[in-house]
Design an enzyme around this catalytic site. Structure first.
Site, PDB file in Angstrom:
ATOM      1  N   ASP A  98       9.201   2.647  -0.072  1.00 21.07           N
ATOM      2  CA  ASP A  98       8.160   3.316   0.699  1.00 21.07           C
ATOM      3  C   ASP A  98       8.336   2.896   2.156  1.00 21.07           C
ATOM      4  O   ASP A  98       7.949   1.805   2.556  1.00 21.07           O
ATOM      5  CB  ASP A  98       6.774   2.942   0.174  1.00 21.07           C
ATOM      6  CG  ASP A  98       5.666   3.686   0.907  1.00 21.07           C
ATOM      7  OD1 ASP A  98       5.949   4.305   1.954  1.00 21.07           O
ATOM      8  OD2 ASP A  98       4.516   3.646   0.433  1.00 21.07           O
ATOM      9  N   LYS A 143       4.161   8.908   9.076  1.00 25.78           N
ATOM     10  CA  LYS A 143       3.931   8.301  10.385  1.00 25.78           C
ATOM     11  C   LYS A 143       4.988   8.712  11.428  1.00 25.78           C
ATOM     12  O   LYS A 143       4.907   9.827  11.930  1.00 25.78           O
ATOM     13  CB  LYS A 143       3.770   6.788  10.229  1.00 25.78           C
ATOM     14  CG  LYS A 143       2.548   6.519   9.302  1.00 25.78           C
ATOM     15  CD  LYS A 143       2.080   5.102   9.183  1.00 25.78           C
ATOM     16  CE  LYS A 143       0.771   5.045   8.417  1.00 25.78           C
ATOM     17  NZ  LYS A 143       0.809   4.430   7.100  1.00 25.78           N
ATOM     18  N   TYR A 167       0.859  -1.188   0.000  1.00 28.12           N
ATOM     19  CA  TYR A 167       0.000   0.000   0.000  1.00 28.12           C
ATOM     20  C   TYR A 167       0.887   1.227   0.000  1.00 28.12           C
ATOM     21  O   TYR A 167       1.873   1.284   0.735  1.00 28.12           O
ATOM     22  CB  TYR A 167      -0.895  -0.003   1.248  1.00 28.12           C
ATOM     23  CG  TYR A 167      -1.739   1.250   1.401  1.00 28.12           C
ATOM     24  CD1 TYR A 167      -2.785   1.516   0.512  1.00 28.12           C
ATOM     25  CD2 TYR A 167      -1.504   2.150   2.436  1.00 28.12           C
ATOM     26  CE1 TYR A 167      -3.570   2.649   0.669  1.00 28.12           C
ATOM     27  CE2 TYR A 167      -2.292   3.290   2.594  1.00 28.12           C
ATOM     28  CZ  TYR A 167      -3.321   3.536   1.703  1.00 28.12           C
ATOM     29  OH  TYR A 167      -4.099   4.665   1.853  1.00 28.12           O
TER      30      TYR A 167
HETATM   31  C1  PLP Z   1       0.256   4.917   5.742  1.00 31.14           C
HETATM   32  C2  PLP Z   1       1.018   4.638   4.498  1.00 31.14           C
HETATM   33  C3  PLP Z   1       1.013   5.508   3.402  1.00 31.14           C
HETATM   34  C4  PLP Z   1       0.103   6.696   3.331  1.00 31.14           C
HETATM   35  O1  PLP Z   1       0.369   7.635   4.313  1.00 31.14           O
HETATM   36  P1  PLP Z   1      -0.813   8.650   4.733  1.00 31.14           P
HETATM   37  O2  PLP Z   1      -0.136   9.558   5.709  1.00 31.14           O
HETATM   38  O3  PLP Z   1      -1.895   7.821   5.313  1.00 31.14           O
HETATM   39  O4  PLP Z   1      -1.237   9.351   3.497  1.00 31.14           O
HETATM   40  C5  PLP Z   1       1.857   5.243   2.345  1.00 31.14           C
HETATM   41  N1  PLP Z   1       2.664   4.174   2.351  1.00 31.14           N
HETATM   42  C6  PLP Z   1       2.697   3.312   3.374  1.00 31.14           C
HETATM   43  C7  PLP Z   1       3.649   2.168   3.344  1.00 31.14           C
HETATM   44  C8  PLP Z   1       1.856   3.505   4.475  1.00 31.14           C
HETATM   45  O5  PLP Z   1       1.860   2.607   5.465  1.00 31.14           O
END
Ligand code: PLP
Length: 433
Positions: free
Chosen positions: A242, A270, A147
């Site tokens: 990511d 995060k 994701y």
């Molecule tokens: C949470 C998440 C996102 C998106 O971040 P948001 O702050 O919710 O837009 C993108 N990549 C990964 C791996 C994530 O866990």
């Protein structure tokens, strides 16, 4: 029929549903996957939160991993309050953004420059645009089960049959855009090699969550990740890690340091915002110099580098470094693992406890823990709903979806872990009754 007595959460949820789609501002929060009404948080401190009805829970969601030091950490709260008192937003440069950038550059492998944005989604969107701008290519390759936020070109799943071009996994994503995304399964060097052979010359980037943690915890073999990095480079495609979850959580250098693999670009979110809305993308200097105002790749943000958010990020990294936070998280992870393993063995449940550092996941199925999305079975997902409710009844709060991982913070103590393992033992019994 007389109206049943309502909890405050139920009443708030009823009102919320009138004015917020599904009563929430992010879909998983609506409890659709586990049933019941979401708990409205009233306050939180350390490893625990209290809902508006006065129920206390040990929290393993921790704002989806943002709160690596736990809720309302005194140092983070103080830094935020002090920053807010000096002005909540400038829309102009401030010292704190330089400070946080210097830390990111010092800690993350191969990151020579960084740009702050306001969410992980934004970070990924910008990194993909940069990769396209820098390479002059349009296609990207992603992995099924990773994701990357709600970026249009990444809300894409594998097409049918041999077609590797993606199809939209959300309404509103134009098929023409989804077609620019090649989707490949995780943990499969052959499928990856085939896709690279076919599309390699057109790929701007290969993007991966090196620690896929949004469809369970699908731990990858280092060899697979290494093959991905080498394969992408051989085609002239950039590698984007990511690390929105894994960055500054697995350790100061994220998954890149953990696996000893350096991406061209990485995305963060995060943890880096310490509970405030921050995202970032960074990497090789020559690439980052393509970003406006230095280069032709446009990207901007009204609240980017926001002083209050930057203060939370700096305070968070500060505490982690000073208090050997990452070592403590690994110890807590081990402790939880040992306790949960005992519970699982005692009950003989067909369940594995998957863990990497302070990330964990319960795979409620027979056999080895899955490494790819299509290995997750539906019956385990259904059983999770029962387990979730049984744990809630016992004051332990896991994410309201079988596909979400658990997050430990430095505020989780041995006592919390002990209580959690005991609750889990009883909850598992209920789930398999
Ligand atoms: C949470 C998440 C996102 C998106 O971040 P948001 O702050 O919710 O837009 C993108 N990549 C990964 C791996 C994530 O866990």
């Amino acid at each position: 029929m007389g109206s049943l007595p309502q909890t405050v959460s139920e009443e708030l949820y009823r009102r919320a549903c009138q004015v917020l789609p599904g009563g929430v501002n992010s879909p998983v929060r609506a409890f659709r996957a586990v049933g019941g009404v979401p708990h409205f948080y009233a306050s939180a401190s350390g490893a625990a939160f209290q809902d508006v009805d006065g129920n206390l829970f040990i929290d393993y969601v921790m704002s989806w991993g943002s709160l690596i030091l736990g809720h309302a950490h005194p140092q983070v709260v103080a830094a935020v309050a002090a920053a807010a008192a000096r002005g909540t937003s400038f829309g102009a440069p401030c010292a704190l953004e330089v400070e946080l950038a210097e830390r990111v550059v010092a800690l993350y492998p191969g990151c020579e420059m960084v740009r702050f944005v306001s969410s992980g989604t934004e970070a990924v969107m910008a990194a993909v645009r940069l990769a396209r701008g820098a390479t002059g290519r349009s296609r990207i390759l992603k992995f099924d089960g990773c994701y990357h936020g709600h970026v249009d070109s990444l809300l894409v799943s594998a097409g049918s049959g041999l077609a590797t071009f993606g199809t939209p996994s959300s309404a509103g994503v134009p098929p023409a855009l989804a077609e620019l995304t090649v989707v490949v399964p995780l943990d499969d060097e052959q499928a990856l090699a085939a896709a690279l052979k076919r599309h390699g010359g057109e790929l701007a980037a290969v993007i991966v969550e090196p620690v896929p943690a949004n469809a369970g915890l699908l731990q990858q073999r280092r060899e697979f990740l290494a093959a991905l990095v080498e394969g992408a480079r051989r085609c002239g495609a950039l590698v984007i890690f990511d690390e929105v979850i894994s960055g500054f959580r697995l350790g100061p250098g994220g998954a890149a340091a953990h696996y000893g693999l350096t991406p061209d670009l990485a995305t963060f979110g995060k943890v880096i915002g310490g509970g405030l809305p921050v995202g970032a993308y960074g990497g090789r200097r020559d690439l980052m110099e393509q970003v406006a105002p230095l280069g032709p790749v446009y990207q901007a943000g009204t609240l980017s580098g926001n002083p209050v958010a930057m203060a939370a990020g700096v305070a968070t990294l500060d505490c982690l470094e000073r208090e050997a936070g990452w070592a403590q998280l690994e110890r807590s992870g081990q402790e939880l693992e040992e306790r949960v393993q005992m519970v699982l063995e005692r009950g003989g449940y067909p369940t594995s406890f998957v863990r990497l550092g302070s990330l964990f996941w319960l795979s409620l199925q027979e056999g080895p823990a899955p490494r790819r999305l299509d290995a997750i079975r539906r019956d385990g997902v259904d059983r999770y709903a029962v387990l979730h409710r049984a744990l809630r009844d016992r004051g332990v709060y896991l994410a309201p979806s079988a596909y979400e991982v658990g997050f430990l913070s430095t505020a989780h103590t041995e006592e919390h872990l002990e209580r959690t393992a005991a609750a889990l033992g009883a909850a598992l019994e209920e789930a398999w009754r």
